[in-house]
Motif scaffolding. Structure first.
Motif, PDB file in Angstrom:
ATOM      1  N   ASP A  13      -1.299  26.546  23.394  1.00 45.42           N
ATOM      2  CA  ASP A  13      -0.942  25.375  24.249  1.00 45.42           C
ATOM      3  C   ASP A  13      -1.717  24.272  24.055  1.00 45.42           C
ATOM      4  O   ASP A  13      -1.977  23.469  25.164  1.00 45.42           O
ATOM      5  CB  ASP A  13      -0.706  25.618  25.558  1.00 45.42           C
ATOM      6  CG  ASP A  13       0.820  26.151  26.047  1.00 45.42           C
ATOM      7  OD1 ASP A  13       1.531  26.082  25.113  1.00 45.42           O
ATOM      8  OD2 ASP A  13       0.982  26.710  27.340  1.00 45.42           O
ATOM      9  N   GLY A  14      -2.419  24.018  22.907  1.00 48.65           N
ATOM     10  CA  GLY A  14      -3.540  22.879  22.702  1.00 48.65           C
ATOM     11  C   GLY A  14      -4.861  23.175  23.174  1.00 48.65           C
ATOM     12  O   GLY A  14      -5.819  22.639  23.151  1.00 48.65           O
ATOM     13  N   HIS A  15      -5.252  24.463  23.791  1.00 49.01           N
ATOM     14  CA  HIS A  15      -6.446  24.779  24.308  1.00 49.01           C
ATOM     15  C   HIS A  15      -6.923  25.658  23.391  1.00 49.01           C
ATOM     16  O   HIS A  15      -6.126  26.663  22.905  1.00 49.01           O
ATOM     17  CB  HIS A  15      -6.285  25.317  25.732  1.00 49.01           C
ATOM     18  CG  HIS A  15      -5.953  24.642  26.853  1.00 49.01           C
ATOM     19  ND1 HIS A  15      -6.663  23.661  27.261  1.00 49.01           N
ATOM     20  CD2 HIS A  15      -4.617  24.393  27.274  1.00 49.01           C
ATOM     21  CE1 HIS A  15      -6.055  22.986  28.427  1.00 49.01           C
ATOM     22  NE2 HIS A  15      -4.702  23.413  28.149  1.00 49.01           N
ATOM     23  N   PRO A  16      -8.363  25.816  23.079  1.00 50.89           N
ATOM     24  CA  PRO A  16      -9.059  26.970  22.260  1.00 50.89           C
ATOM     25  C   PRO A  16      -8.748  28.160  22.887  1.00 50.89           C
ATOM     26  O   PRO A  16      -8.876  28.373  24.240  1.00 50.89           O
ATOM     27  CB  PRO A  16     -10.099  26.498  22.405  1.00 50.89           C
ATOM     28  CG  PRO A  16     -10.524  25.137  22.921  1.00 50.89           C
ATOM     29  CD  PRO A  16      -9.342  24.869  23.583  1.00 50.89           C
ATOM     30  N   GLN A  49      -2.131  29.188  30.477  1.00 50.08           N
ATOM     31  CA  GLN A  49      -1.962  27.741  30.405  1.00 50.08           C
ATOM     32  C   GLN A  49      -3.279  27.076  30.027  1.00 50.08           C
ATOM     33  O   GLN A  49      -3.282  26.111  29.369  1.00 50.08           O
ATOM     34  CB  GLN A  49      -1.483  27.096  31.497  1.00 50.08           C
ATOM     35  CG  GLN A  49      -0.098  27.296  32.044  1.00 50.08           C
ATOM     36  CD  GLN A  49       0.113  26.635  33.552  1.00 50.08           C
ATOM     37  OE1 GLN A  49       1.151  27.003  34.114  1.00 50.08           O
ATOM     38  NE2 GLN A  49      -0.754  25.691  33.819  1.00 50.08           N
ATOM     39  N   GLN A  50      -4.403  27.607  30.108  1.00 50.31           N
ATOM     40  CA  GLN A  50      -5.540  27.092  30.030  1.00 50.31           C
ATOM     41  C   GLN A  50      -6.121  27.782  28.538  1.00 50.31           C
ATOM     42  O   GLN A  50      -7.298  27.727  28.087  1.00 50.31           O
ATOM     43  CB  GLN A  50      -6.876  27.308  30.899  1.00 50.31           C
ATOM     44  CG  GLN A  50      -6.439  26.807  32.463  1.00 50.31           C
ATOM     45  CD  GLN A  50      -6.345  25.487  32.436  1.00 50.31           C
ATOM     46  OE1 GLN A  50      -7.058  24.667  31.939  1.00 50.31           O
ATOM     47  NE2 GLN A  50      -5.144  24.866  33.164  1.00 50.31           N
ATOM     48  N   GLY A  51      -5.264  28.513  27.797  1.00 48.42           N
ATOM     49  CA  GLY A  51      -5.837  29.242  26.758  1.00 48.42           C
ATOM     50  C   GLY A  51      -6.601  30.642  26.870  1.00 48.42           C
ATOM     51  O   GLY A  51      -6.924  31.150  26.101  1.00 48.42           O
ATOM     52  N   VAL A  52      -6.609  31.184  28.233  1.00 49.27           N
ATOM     53  CA  VAL A  52      -7.388  32.055  28.761  1.00 49.27           C
ATOM     54  C   VAL A  52      -6.547  33.375  28.633  1.00 49.27           C
ATOM     55  O   VAL A  52      -5.448  33.630  29.545  1.00 49.27           O
ATOM     56  CB  VAL A  52      -8.086  32.002  30.062  1.00 49.27           C
ATOM     57  CG1 VAL A  52      -8.891  33.126  30.307  1.00 49.27           C
ATOM     58  CG2 VAL A  52      -9.090  30.732  29.891  1.00 49.27           C
TER      59      VAL A  52
END
Lengths: 419, 161
Positions: A33-36, A366-369
């Motif tokens: 979603d655009g996060h690493p 959502q934060q890539g985690v």
């Protein structure tokens, strides 16, 4: 640094160059979603370095044939590489001989093999098997199946509120009916490191064999089966940067020889007639059919990779990550760490007041985690703490302190959504 | 769809202040729904007067998606007939599974706020569990699950007779 605050606020220094390690893992460059991607689910399955990927490709491109069968070039080559992998695994856990290393499909199959091969032969009505509250379902269900079939009984070692085994209670469970002990080395749900060496010594003093489930321990600390003295040690390749579908059952040679085969088929026999089959010697006795040859060779490459970094450095790095994450998460109001054993490895389970773990999992994603949410195949642990589930961040040597910061910020922002 | 859009204010509000949360003093039908994969457990009680849902309440332990879905579901079906409720159950399930586009003709109204779960396969069952449990209660089945033979992802939903 003198004050506690400055220690808490600063990231510790790492024992190796983390960026060069991370460069080995192509998947860590992904964006979600655009996060690493922040991959904190290695306790479920770890990622694979390019060195292991390359080894799998090299095997499939230049070395593959069935093993232990034909006299042609490729079959001999594949057999040699497969047996070389066994040899690497033997050294990795310091087994006395390479025939004590049985390749299985993973920890679950290793435990099932011991249940069928040892349990069904040597455990009978009225006998008792000691497990602990911390066991993964894979170290509960096979023994329940055995107990039901043979009329045996399961005894369970309790834990304290920190998630540590009550060793006095363990010792009190022993009696003349005790026939087997099966214990998880590192809890997958809480991270507790159990005092298995002490437990093995006590069991052996009562003449009782011990299986150690090392699925969560072997990736994170140096394992020496001779030093531990365990009768069986089981672990999986895919939690140690290797492929899925491969694992190891280590067993002492004399016990493996006394056991009955688990699966019947090719490779596990010396001769077959319709009147009588003569079983092969160990390890082949327990390796019926064509094994996952590529996966075993990949597993060998994975332990080479881990050994080159050194398990001591890996343990030190993960310990630093765990300590830093523990300190940072304790600073978040309304977040509670489940499992606060004095000795822990690489796993941090937590619950957030007013927010279900599944919502935490989705919001962190959502934060890539990437974290695991649920009961972690350890429902008795959840019942012990009277919770349905936790969120679990698990760390590997390729994780960074910055990723811990991202995790903590993501938990904090998830709390704001539900505020 | 981005998962962020799933946690819209209306869903968060129903999670914070669930409607019809609790038990009914006199219920004619009830069912318990389980999601064994995440430990969610939901109890739905109904008071049917003939074909009409006169009263409905729910309680249990669940995630925000499940609780908000239950809260909005109970608000919507209260006062409706059981056949209207069964139509909504079918449509909600189809929407969550991605078989029904929320822009197609349907009776879901603001329940389309849950359309985002179709892109989160692991959360579909969270949203469906209340509906699945309501269906069981309407059909005098006292216990259901999101897994095995009762799995709403595979098992057909029979219309209440």
């Amino acid at each position: 640094m003198t004050s506690l605050d400055s220690i808490v606020a600063s990231q510790p220094i790492l024992p190796f160059d983390i960026e060069s390690i991370r460069a080995d893992f192509p998947i860590l460059k992904l964006k979600v979603d655009g996060h690493p991607l922040v991959f904190l689910d290695s306790a479920a399955s770890s990622q694979m370095p390019q060195q292991v990927i390359d080894r799998l490709v090299r095997y499939q491109t230049t070395q593959h044939a069935n093993i232990h069968r034909a006299v042609h070039y490729l079959s001999e080559l594949a057999t040699a590489e497969f047996e070389q992998a066994r040899h690497k695994l033997q050294h990795f856990i310091n087994a006395r001989e390479d025939r004590e290393v049985i390749f299985t499909s993973g920890t679950t199959e290793s435990i099932n093999l011991v249940m069928h091969g040892y349990g069904r032969k040597f455990i009978g009505p009225g006998d008792e098997i000691i497990l602990t509250v911390l066991e993964h379902h894979s170290n509960i269900v096979p023994w329940q199946m055995l107990a039901e079939e043979r009329g045996a009984r399961i005894r369970v070692v309790p834990i304290n509120d920190a998630g540590e085994l009550l060793i006095d209670e363990y010792e009190n469970l022993f009696n003349e009916h005790t026939k087997f002990v099966s214990v998880i080395h590192v809890s997958n749900a809480l991270g507790s490191i159990n005092p298995v060496k002490q437990m093995i010594e006590f069991a052996h003093a009562h003449g009782v064999p011990v299986l150690i489930d090392g699925a969560q321990a072997a990736p994170h600390m140096k394992i020496d089966v001779q030093d531990l003295g365990c009768d069986f040690y089981v672990f999986s390749g895919h939690k140690m940067c290797g492929p899925t579908g491969i694992g190891v059952l280590y067993g002492k040679a004399d016990i493996l020889e006394r056991m009955q085969p688990f699966k019947g088929g090719g490779d596990m026999i010396l001769s077959v007639t319709f009147e009588k089959t003569i079983y092969n010697i160990i390890p082949q006795k327990f390796e019926a059919g064509t094994p996952p040859i590529a996966a075993a060779i990949g597993f060998g490459a994975a332990v080479d990779y881990l050994s080159a970094i050194s398990l001591e450095a890996i343990a030190a790095h993960e310990h630093a990550l765990l300590n830093y994450a523990t300190e940072q998460i304790r600073l978040l109001p309304g977040v509670h760490i489940v499992g606060n054993a004095a000795l822990k490895a690489a796993v941090l389970s937590f619950v957030v007041e007013g927010v279900h773990p599944h919502d935490i999992g989705t919001l962190l994603n959502q934060q890539g985690v990437a974290v695991r949410t649920g009961h972690h195949c350890a429902q008795p642990v959840m019942q012990r703490f009277r919770i349905p589930a936790t969120s679990r961040a698990s760390f590997a040597f390729y994780n960074t302190m910055d990723e811990v910061d991202t995790l903590v910020e993501a938990i904090s922002s998830a709390q704001k959504v539900f505020a | 769809m981005h998962s962020k859009s799933l946690y819209q204010e209306v869903i968060l509000d129903h999670n914070r202040k669930p409607r019809n949360y609790g038990t009914l003093e006199h219920s004619t039908h009830h069912a318990v729904g389980h999601n064994p994969l995440c430990g969610d457990r939901l109890v739905i009680a109904l008071n049917l007067d003939g074909q009409n849902i006169e009263g409905i309440a729910f309680h249990g332990e669940s995630c925000a998606i499940c609780k908000a879905s239950a809260s909005m579901m109970t608000s919507v079906v209260k006062g409706k007939t059981r056949s209207d409720a069964e139509i909504l159950i079918q449509e909600f399930r189809d929407m969550a599974l991605g078989k029904l586009d929320p822009s197609d003709e349907n009776h879901l109204g603001r329940l389309t706020v849950f359309a985002g779960v179709r892109n989160l396969p692991t959360r579909v069952k969270c949203a469906i569990l209340p509906w699945h449990t309501l269906h069981a209660a309407l059909n005098s089945i006292n216990s259901t699950s999101t897994e095995a033979a009762d799995d709403p992802m595979h098992a057909p939903v029979d219309r209440a007779s």
